[in-house]
Design an enzyme around this catalytic site. Structure first.
Site, PDB file in Angstrom:
ATOM      1  N   SER A   1     -29.094  26.544  20.900  1.00  0.00           N
ATOM      2  CA  SER A   1     -29.439  26.313  22.300  1.00  0.00           C
ATOM      3  C   SER A   1     -28.232  25.940  23.137  1.00  0.00           C
ATOM      4  O   SER A   1     -28.134  26.302  24.311  1.00  0.00           O
ATOM      5  CB  SER A   1     -30.488  25.201  22.405  1.00  0.00           C
ATOM      6  OG  SER A   1     -31.684  25.579  21.774  1.00  0.00           O
TER       7      SER A   1
ATOM      8  N   ASP B   1     -39.480  24.854  13.913  1.00  0.00           N
ATOM      9  CA  ASP B   1     -39.140  23.505  13.481  1.00  0.00           C
ATOM     10  C   ASP B   1     -38.649  23.604  12.041  1.00  0.00           C
ATOM     11  O   ASP B   1     -39.431  23.905  11.132  1.00  0.00           O
ATOM     12  CB  ASP B   1     -40.365  22.603  13.572  1.00  0.00           C
ATOM     13  CG  ASP B   1     -40.076  21.173  13.129  1.00  0.00           C
ATOM     14  OD1 ASP B   1     -38.920  20.879  12.742  1.00  0.00           O
ATOM     15  OD2 ASP B   1     -41.013  20.348  13.146  1.00  0.00           O
TER      16      ASP B   1
ATOM     17  N   SER C   1     -19.605  18.312   8.548  1.00  0.00           N
ATOM     18  CA  SER C   1     -19.036  17.322   9.449  1.00  0.00           C
ATOM     19  C   SER C   1     -17.924  16.529   8.779  1.00  0.00           C
ATOM     20  O   SER C   1     -17.975  16.274   7.570  1.00  0.00           O
ATOM     21  CB  SER C   1     -20.120  16.343   9.907  1.00  0.00           C
ATOM     22  OG  SER C   1     -19.577  15.279  10.658  1.00  0.00           O
TER      23      SER C   1
ATOM     24  N   GLY D   1     -30.049  26.286  15.694  1.00  0.00           N
ATOM     25  CA  GLY D   1     -29.573  25.300  16.663  1.00  0.00           C
ATOM     26  C   GLY D   1     -28.615  25.884  17.672  1.00  0.00           C
ATOM     27  O   GLY D   1     -27.586  25.289  17.987  1.00  0.00           O
TER      28      GLY D   1
ATOM     29  N   ILE E   1     -22.077  23.738  19.753  1.00  0.00           N
ATOM     30  CA  ILE E   1     -21.439  24.579  18.742  1.00  0.00           C
ATOM     31  C   ILE E   1     -22.262  25.828  18.483  1.00  0.00           C
ATOM     32  O   ILE E   1     -21.721  26.939  18.376  1.00  0.00           O
ATOM     33  CB  ILE E   1     -21.221  23.780  17.441  1.00  0.00           C
ATOM     34  CG1 ILE E   1     -20.197  22.664  17.661  1.00  0.00           C
ATOM     35  CG2 ILE E   1     -20.765  24.712  16.319  1.00  0.00           C
ATOM     36  CD1 ILE E   1     -20.051  21.727  16.472  1.00  0.00           C
TER      37      ILE E   1
ATOM     38  N   ASN F   1     -26.482  25.685  11.506  1.00  0.00           N
ATOM     39  CA  ASN F   1     -25.850  24.774  12.458  1.00  0.00           C
ATOM     40  C   ASN F   1     -26.779  23.663  12.920  1.00  0.00           C
ATOM     41  O   ASN F   1     -26.325  22.564  13.245  1.00  0.00           O
ATOM     42  CB  ASN F   1     -25.362  25.564  13.676  1.00  0.00           C
ATOM     43  CG  ASN F   1     -24.948  24.668  14.814  1.00  0.00           C
ATOM     44  OD1 ASN F   1     -23.924  23.980  14.742  1.00  0.00           O
ATOM     45  ND2 ASN F   1     -25.739  24.638  15.882  1.00  0.00           N
TER      46      ASN F   1
ATOM     47  N   TYR G   1     -27.011  10.941   8.771  1.00  0.00           N
ATOM     48  CA  TYR G   1     -26.280  12.127   9.216  1.00  0.00           C
ATOM     49  C   TYR G   1     -25.093  12.388   8.295  1.00  0.00           C
ATOM     50  O   TYR G   1     -24.904  13.506   7.801  1.00  0.00           O
ATOM     51  CB  TYR G   1     -25.804  11.934  10.652  1.00  0.00           C
ATOM     52  CG  TYR G   1     -25.052  13.110  11.227  1.00  0.00           C
ATOM     53  CD1 TYR G   1     -25.733  14.181  11.794  1.00  0.00           C
ATOM     54  CD2 TYR G   1     -23.658  13.154  11.211  1.00  0.00           C
ATOM     55  CE1 TYR G   1     -25.053  15.263  12.330  1.00  0.00           C
ATOM     56  CE2 TYR G   1     -22.974  14.222  11.745  1.00  0.00           C
ATOM     57  CZ  TYR G   1     -23.670  15.283  12.302  1.00  0.00           C
ATOM     58  OH  TYR G   1     -22.978  16.358  12.813  1.00  0.00           O
TER      59      TYR G   1
ATOM     60  N   LYS H   1     -24.771  15.634   5.718  1.00  0.00           N
ATOM     61  CA  LYS H   1     -23.668  16.588   5.865  1.00  0.00           C
ATOM     62  C   LYS H   1     -22.865  16.696   4.573  1.00  0.00           C
ATOM     63  O   LYS H   1     -22.418  17.787   4.188  1.00  0.00           O
ATOM     64  CB  LYS H   1     -22.770  16.177   7.029  1.00  0.00           C
ATOM     65  CG  LYS H   1     -23.425  16.354   8.400  1.00  0.00           C
ATOM     66  CD  LYS H   1     -23.829  17.804   8.647  1.00  0.00           C
ATOM     67  CE  LYS H   1     -24.327  18.012  10.064  1.00  0.00           C
ATOM     68  NZ  LYS H   1     -24.673  19.429  10.343  1.00  0.00           N
TER      69      LYS H   1
END
Length: 260
Positions: free
Chosen positions: A21, A68, A152, A19, A24, A95, A165, A169
């Protein structure tokens, strides 16, 4: 590849950041590259953003890899591709995550199921499968290594509009602690960071909107984190100095939520 008898050196390592791109992940990739590591920038769909991340990295030997994480076979291929491209993965940073809104009072049962399935597949199972693939290569190669998970604050504070989510986490934190115990005999340290609100592209609209002031007020510092501050914590946990912090979940939330 820059290793010593005492353990991993702080630079010259192969680092896979999922992740990466933007946000973070981009900050983490840049921080490792800045200290002399070779970085595999992973993306799922935001290839143009990932190419920008890659182009901006200092140093040489970096690579962009797409996969993916919800597909176990692609996860296996990603681990193999990163190993070959970097000459070995010494550090894995989990991440990548999805955050699909599904407040229970306003979400249909079908949409609820879809949100949970996608979130679990990427945030938890993707990280778990990739950790397994990378760790096995470290073990088979006789290499010490580091795995750092981006968890998180929501794992502790709750995510009422994004319950999957928050749950994934929390599970990621628990996964990291289990792996810390299981992999320590092989010289692999595993830890997690639990960021609070971070100023990334994904939440720019919220920070600039009517709720921005309330979000900043969550911290007594009166602001939210910069992605570079999360990256600094990741660098520490991935460093040789942090081996005795294996198993920890490091809060990086500007005192916006204090655990006891």
């Amino acid at each position: 590849m820059g290793r010593t008898v005492a353990g991993l050196r702080a630079t010259g390592r192969g680092v896979l950041v999922t992740g990466a791109s933007r946000g973070i992940g981009r900050a983490v990739a840049a921080a490792f590259a800045r200290q002399g590591d070779r970085v595999a920038v992973h993306c799922s769909t935001r290839r143009a953003d990932a190419e920008e991340t890659l182009a901006a990295l200092e140093g040489e030997g970096h690579v962009l890899l797409a996969a993916d994480l919800a597909d176990p076979e692609r996860v296996l291929a990603l681990a193999t591709e990163a190993e070959e491209a970097l000459g070995g993965v010494d550090v894995l940073v989990n991440n990548a995550a999805v955050m699909v809104a599904h407040p229970p009072a306003d979400t249909s049962y079908q949409d609820w199921q879809d949100a949970w399935r996608r979130t679990v597949d990427v945030n938890l199972l993707g990280a778990a499968h990739l950790s397994h693939c990378v760790a096995r290569r470290m073990i088979d190669g006789g290499r010490e290594g580091r795995i750092v998970n981006i968890g998180s604050r929501g794992a502790f504070r709750g995510e009422p509009d994004h319950p999957a989510y928050g749950a994934t986490k929390a599970a990621l934190h628990a996964l990291g602690q289990s792996l810390a115990v299981a992999l320590a005999p092989h010289g692999i340290a595993v830890a997690s960071v639990a960021p609070g609100f971070v100023a990334t592209e994904r939440v720019a609209g919220r920070l600039d909107g009517p709720e921005g002031a309330d979000i900043r007020a969550q911290s007594p510092f009166g602001r939210v984190a910069d992605p570079a501050e999360i990256a600094a914590a990741v660098l520490y946990l991935a460093s040789p100095a942090a081996v005795w912090s294996s198993g920890t979940v490091l809060d990086v939330n500007g005192a916006s939520y204090l655990r006891t």
